[in-house]
Design a protein around this motif. Structure first.
Motif, PDB file in Angstrom:
ATOM      1  N   PHE A  75      22.761   4.869 -25.638  1.00 17.65           N
ATOM      2  CA  PHE A  75      22.406   3.658 -26.368  1.00 17.65           C
ATOM      3  C   PHE A  75      23.507   2.601 -26.317  1.00 17.65           C
ATOM      4  O   PHE A  75      23.423   1.571 -26.976  1.00 17.65           O
ATOM      5  N   ASP A  76      24.527   2.838 -25.549  1.00 21.07           N
ATOM      6  CA  ASP A  76      25.604   1.860 -25.388  1.00 21.07           C
ATOM      7  C   ASP A  76      25.108   0.707 -24.507  1.00 21.07           C
ATOM      8  O   ASP A  76      24.392   0.943 -23.531  1.00 21.07           O
ATOM      9  N   PRO A  77      25.454  -0.552 -24.844  1.00 17.74           N
ATOM     10  CA  PRO A  77      25.013  -1.686 -23.999  1.00 17.74           C
ATOM     11  C   PRO A  77      25.422  -1.531 -22.547  1.00 17.74           C
ATOM     12  O   PRO A  77      24.744  -2.055 -21.655  1.00 17.74           O
ATOM     13  N   GLY A  78      26.500  -0.803 -22.306  1.00 22.01           N
ATOM     14  CA  GLY A  78      26.928  -0.627 -20.928  1.00 22.01           C
ATOM     15  C   GLY A  78      26.029   0.289 -20.123  1.00 22.01           C
ATOM     16  O   GLY A  78      26.195   0.397 -18.903  1.00 22.01           O
ATOM     17  N   ALA A  79      25.079   0.966 -20.775  1.00 17.53           N
ATOM     18  CA  ALA A  79      24.154   1.855 -20.064  1.00 17.53           C
ATOM     19  C   ALA A  79      22.965   1.105 -19.490  1.00 17.53           C
ATOM     20  O   ALA A  79      22.119   1.718 -18.833  1.00 17.53           O
ATOM     21  N   ARG A  80      22.910  -0.193 -19.746  1.00 19.36           N
ATOM     22  CA  ARG A  80      21.778  -0.953 -19.233  1.00 19.36           C
ATOM     23  C   ARG A  80      21.830  -1.033 -17.712  1.00 19.36           C
ATOM     24  O   ARG A  80      22.892  -1.119 -17.107  1.00 19.36           O
ATOM     25  N   THR A  81      20.622  -1.038 -17.112  1.00 19.25           N
ATOM     26  CA  THR A  81      20.510  -1.227 -15.665  1.00 19.25           C
ATOM     27  C   THR A  81      19.278  -2.068 -15.391  1.00 19.25           C
ATOM     28  O   THR A  81      18.256  -1.950 -16.075  1.00 19.25           O
ATOM     29  N   TYR A  82      19.373  -2.925 -14.423  1.00 16.10           N
ATOM     30  CA  TYR A  82      18.216  -3.753 -14.061  1.00 16.10           C
ATOM     31  C   TYR A  82      18.444  -4.265 -12.649  1.00 16.10           C
ATOM     32  O   TYR A  82      19.556  -4.249 -12.109  1.00 16.10           O
ATOM     33  N   GLY A  83      17.353  -4.720 -12.058  1.00 16.06           N
ATOM     34  CA  GLY A  83      17.432  -5.262 -10.712  1.00 16.06           C
ATOM     35  C   GLY A  83      16.082  -5.807 -10.284  1.00 16.06           C
ATOM     36  O   GLY A  83      15.032  -5.450 -10.825  1.00 16.06           O
ATOM     37  N   ALA A  84      16.070  -6.696  -9.329  1.00 14.19           N
ATOM     38  CA  ALA A  84      14.844  -7.274  -8.812  1.00 14.19           C
ATOM     39  C   ALA A  84      15.102  -7.840  -7.435  1.00 14.19           C
ATOM     40  O   ALA A  84      16.249  -8.195  -7.100  1.00 14.19           O
ATOM     41  N   GLY A  85      14.027  -7.929  -6.642  1.00 15.09           N
ATOM     42  CA  GLY A  85      14.162  -8.507  -5.320  1.00 15.09           C
ATOM     43  C   GLY A  85      12.965  -8.192  -4.446  1.00 15.09           C
ATOM     44  O   GLY A  85      12.101  -7.386  -4.803  1.00 15.09           O
ATOM     45  N   PRO A  86      12.895  -8.827  -3.289  1.00 19.29           N
ATOM     46  CA  PRO A  86      11.776  -8.579  -2.378  1.00 19.29           C
ATOM     47  C   PRO A  86      12.008  -7.299  -1.575  1.00 19.29           C
ATOM     48  O   PRO A  86      13.130  -6.862  -1.361  1.00 19.29           O
ATOM     49  N   ALA A  87      10.880  -6.735  -1.128  1.00 18.94           N
ATOM     50  CA  ALA A  87      10.937  -5.573  -0.228  1.00 18.94           C
ATOM     51  C   ALA A  87      10.055  -5.884   0.972  1.00 18.94           C
ATOM     52  O   ALA A  87       8.943  -6.402   0.826  1.00 18.94           O
ATOM     53  N   ILE A  88      10.543  -5.611   2.145  1.00 21.71           N
ATOM     54  CA  ILE A  88       9.824  -5.936   3.378  1.00 21.71           C
ATOM     55  C   ILE A  88       9.709  -4.680   4.227  1.00 21.71           C
ATOM     56  O   ILE A  88      10.685  -3.945   4.418  1.00 21.71           O
ATOM     57  N   HIS A  89       8.481  -4.453   4.707  1.00 26.61           N
ATOM     58  CA  HIS A  89       8.261  -3.343   5.644  1.00 26.61           C
ATOM     59  C   HIS A  89       7.778  -3.937   6.958  1.00 26.61           C
ATOM     60  O   HIS A  89       6.791  -4.666   7.015  1.00 26.61           O
ATOM     61  N   LEU A  90       8.491  -3.624   8.044  1.00 26.20           N
ATOM     62  CA  LEU A  90       8.133  -4.106   9.368  1.00 26.20           C
ATOM     63  C   LEU A  90       7.959  -2.929  10.317  1.00 26.20           C
ATOM     64  O   LEU A  90       8.851  -2.085  10.435  1.00 26.20           O
ATOM     65  N   PRO A  91       6.793  -2.836  11.009  1.00 28.27           N
ATOM     66  CA  PRO A  91       6.639  -1.790  12.020  1.00 28.27           C
ATOM     67  C   PRO A  91       7.384  -2.193  13.298  1.00 28.27           C
ATOM     68  O   PRO A  91       7.076  -3.225  13.905  1.00 28.27           O
ATOM     69  N   ILE A  92       8.331  -1.399  13.694  1.00 32.67           N
ATOM     70  CA  ILE A  92       9.108  -1.690  14.897  1.00 32.67           C
ATOM     71  C   ILE A  92       8.719  -0.745  16.030  1.00 32.67           C
ATOM     72  O   ILE A  92       8.282  -1.161  17.092  1.00 32.67           O
ATOM     73  N   PHE A  93       8.863   0.522  15.790  1.00 29.72           N
ATOM     74  CA  PHE A  93       8.472   1.519  16.798  1.00 29.72           C
ATOM     75  C   PHE A  93       7.774   2.662  16.076  1.00 29.72           C
ATOM     76  O   PHE A  93       8.363   3.310  15.206  1.00 29.72           O
ATOM     77  N   GLU A  94       6.506   2.881  16.406  1.00 26.27           N
ATOM     78  CA  GLU A  94       5.739   3.940  15.729  1.00 26.27           C
ATOM     79  C   GLU A  94       5.016   4.821  16.745  1.00 26.27           C
ATOM     80  O   GLU A  94       4.023   5.476  16.427  1.00 26.27           O
ATOM     81  N   GLY A  95       5.492   4.811  17.999  1.00 24.99           N
ATOM     82  CA  GLY A  95       4.947   5.714  19.005  1.00 24.99           C
ATOM     83  C   GLY A  95       3.505   5.435  19.381  1.00 24.99           C
ATOM     84  O   GLY A  95       2.809   6.331  19.865  1.00 24.99           O
ATOM     85  N   GLY A  96       3.009   4.232  19.160  1.00 24.68           N
ATOM     86  CA  GLY A  96       1.630   3.895  19.511  1.00 24.68           C
ATOM     87  C   GLY A  96       0.603   4.255  18.462  1.00 24.68           C
ATOM     88  O   GLY A  96      -0.601   4.108  18.692  1.00 24.68           O
ATOM     89  N   LYS A  97       1.051   4.710  17.290  1.00 28.06           N
ATOM     90  CA  LYS A  97       0.110   5.131  16.248  1.00 28.06           C
ATOM     91  C   LYS A  97      -0.741   3.968  15.765  1.00 28.06           C
ATOM     92  O   LYS A  97      -1.964   4.103  15.628  1.00 28.06           O
ATOM     93  N   LEU A  98      -0.128   2.814  15.507  1.00 31.71           N
ATOM     94  CA  LEU A  98      -0.881   1.684  14.978  1.00 31.71           C
ATOM     95  C   LEU A  98      -1.903   1.170  15.992  1.00 31.71           C
ATOM     96  O   LEU A  98      -3.032   0.804  15.626  1.00 31.71           O
ATOM     97  N   LYS A  99      -1.534   1.155  17.259  1.00 32.83           N
ATOM     98  CA  LYS A  99      -2.487   0.736  18.287  1.00 32.83           C
ATOM     99  C   LYS A  99      -3.668   1.703  18.364  1.00 32.83           C
ATOM    100  O   LYS A  99      -4.825   1.291  18.518  1.00 32.83           O
ATOM    101  N   ALA A 100      -3.366   2.982  18.261  1.00 31.10           N
ATOM    102  CA  ALA A 100      -4.445   3.973  18.289  1.00 31.10           C
ATOM    103  C   ALA A 100      -5.360   3.818  17.072  1.00 31.10           C
ATOM    104  O   ALA A 100      -6.586   3.912  17.189  1.00 31.10           O
TER     105      ALA A 100
END
Length: 475
Positions: free
Chosen positions: A328-353
């Motif tokens: 319960f100490d104020p120093g125990a606080r944690t927070y965060g925010a931001g964008p997340a990006i997923h990019l397919p780079i190499f997937e062995g042809g799975k997405l094309k299939a």
């Protein structure tokens, strides 16, 4: 400057992801009504078309079937499952908020990175955290999944309408069969009575030494055949009663409640005599096929967006501490925010299939729809031909029966005036009864062919009306 560089890098990543979408078009084209030779007129078929037969018991049986049939209950359950999936897919478009918490009692080793007083002692690690995630769906993946789920739900609803049509026509055809069986029982009873008379006549002639044992055995055989036809007609009647009870969703206790039909076999209702222009829009099974095409197209769009970047926003806020006293100490606080990006780079042809598979699924849905359309047109064309043939055949048989009735009347006159033999009246009676048996069959065929035509034309289905089960009538 740093923010500008970060935005430029993000834009470059998004553009790089967009460049990998393949070009794999569908191979099957959907048939269009204009190329199918349908008539320009649109016949009207009442939603409760079976009432045209004028039999309240038939109306009651169909209402019961449309309310309590296990087949419909199963189809309606599939509708509820499909509608629930629409809600699931829609929920994925909204921000997701969760809360996670855990407390672990852990001993920290002396020979590791933890300093005293933690090293060599056990401490509780407590963490409570609220999480937010929101997929921005920049390229419409979640939207396509919702569209696919809605199309599947619509197909399920149309399957219910198709099941209702099949059930109502099955009950009506079975009911016509019951009317035929009742009529054949009456004809068979006439056969038995006539051949009993013939047997007594032969026995009388034998008594006066005017006939042989051969004629006696022949008369006895004909009587046995008539009694056999009577037994078979009664058995067929019982089987049809069992079938009607099952179609109405009832058991053996319902058998005695099914009375002889009162519909007129000699008064078939009027039906359309053309292939309507809106045939493809009045058959629920074809509309369900169209919805499945829409679902497959949405699935293909989902597979396409798998090649594109997936951008979401994530955030967290909570408390994490080593030792309960620090939680319960104020120093125990944690927070965060931001964008997340997923990019397919190499997937062995799975997405094309996967994309090729989704395109093939779309082609299969279109091909299945085209096959169903051609089958529907053939069914309707065959039904029209069979109605016309049955009506002509029935007209010919009516003339035959009328002629035999006149022959039987004239034979009776000749016997009464002493100009004819009793055997002539018995023979003409046999022929008349056989002709009446054939007439009953052709009359029921004329009604059955009309029911089949109504089914082939989609019945009185209206895609703009809600698809619900009919209520059970009082019985």
């Amino acid at each position: 400057m740093i923010r500008t560089a970060g935005l430029a890098a993000l834009t470059a990543l998004l553009l790089a992801g967009c460049a990998t979408v393949p070009h794999d078009p569908p191979q099957v084209a959907q048939l269009q009504p204009a190329t199918l030779g349908l008539d320009t007129a649109t016949p009207a078929i009442d939603a409760n078309w079976w009432t045209a037969f004028g039999d309240p018991q038939l109306d009651r049986l169909i209402a019961m079937g449309l309310s309590d049939s296990p087949t419909l209950e199963s189809a309606l359950a599939r509708v509820r499952a499909a509608e629930a999936m629409v809600d699931v897919r829609h929920a994925a478009q909204l921000p997701q908020v969760t809360v996670d918490g855990q407390s672990t009692y852990q001993r920290f080793p002396e020979k590791y990175i933890y300093p005293p007083p933690y090293a060599g002692a056990a401490w509780p690690i407590t963490q409570v955290q609220a999480n937010l995630s929101w997929n921005l769906d920049l390229f419409g993946r979640e939207k396509a999944m919702v569209a696919g789920a809605r199309a599947s739900a619509q197909a399920a609803r149309l399957d219910v309408a198709a099941a209702r049509l099949t059930l109502s026509t099955s009950i009506a055809q079975t009911y016509v069969g019951l009317a035929r069986a009742e009529r054949l029982i009456q004809v068979a009873n006439g056969f038995v009575t006539t051949r009993q008379q013939a047997l007594r006549y032969v026995q009388s002639r034998i008594k006066h030494q005017l006939a042989s044992q051969f004629e006696l055995r022949q008369a006895e055989t004909l009587l046995a055949e008539a009694e056999q036809a009577q037994t078979r007609a009664q058995g067929q009647r019982d089987l049809l009663v069992h079938a009607l009870a099952a179609l109405a969703g009832r058991g053996a206790d319902f058998y005695p409640q099914i009375a002889a039909p009162t519909l007129a076999l000699d008064a078939p209702p009027t039906v359309p005599d053309l292939l309507p222009a809106d045939l493809l829009g009045r058959r629920p099974d074809l509309l369900a096929g169209q919805s499945r095409i829409d679902a497959a197209a949405a699935g293909r769009q989902v597979a396409r967006t798998d090649f594109l970047p997936n951008v979401s926003i994530q955030a967290l806020a909570g408390f994490a501490a080593l030792g309960l006293g620090n939680f319960f100490d104020p120093g125990a606080r944690t927070y965060g925010a931001g964008p997340a990006i997923h990019l397919p780079i190499f997937e062995g042809g799975k997405l094309k299939a996967q994309y090729r598979g989704a395109t093939a699924d779309l082609d299969a849905a279109v091909a299945g729809y085209n096959e169903a359309v051609l089958g529907a047109i053939r069914d309707a064309s065959d039904a029209l031909t069979l109605v016309r043939t049955a009506d002509k055949d029935l007209g010919d048989q009516r003339r035959i029966v009328a002629g035999l009735r006149e022959t039987a009347r004239l034979d009776q006159v000749r016997v009464s005036t002493g100009l004819g033999s009793r055997l002539d009246t018995i023979d003409s009676g046999f022929r008349l009864l056989e002709a009446e048996q054939a007439l009953a069959g052709l009359q029921s065929d004329a009604l059955t062919r009309r029911i089949q035509l109504i089914a082939a034309l989609g019945g009185g289905f209206d895609p703009n009306q809600p698809l619900v089960a009919a209520p059970v009538e009082a019985h």
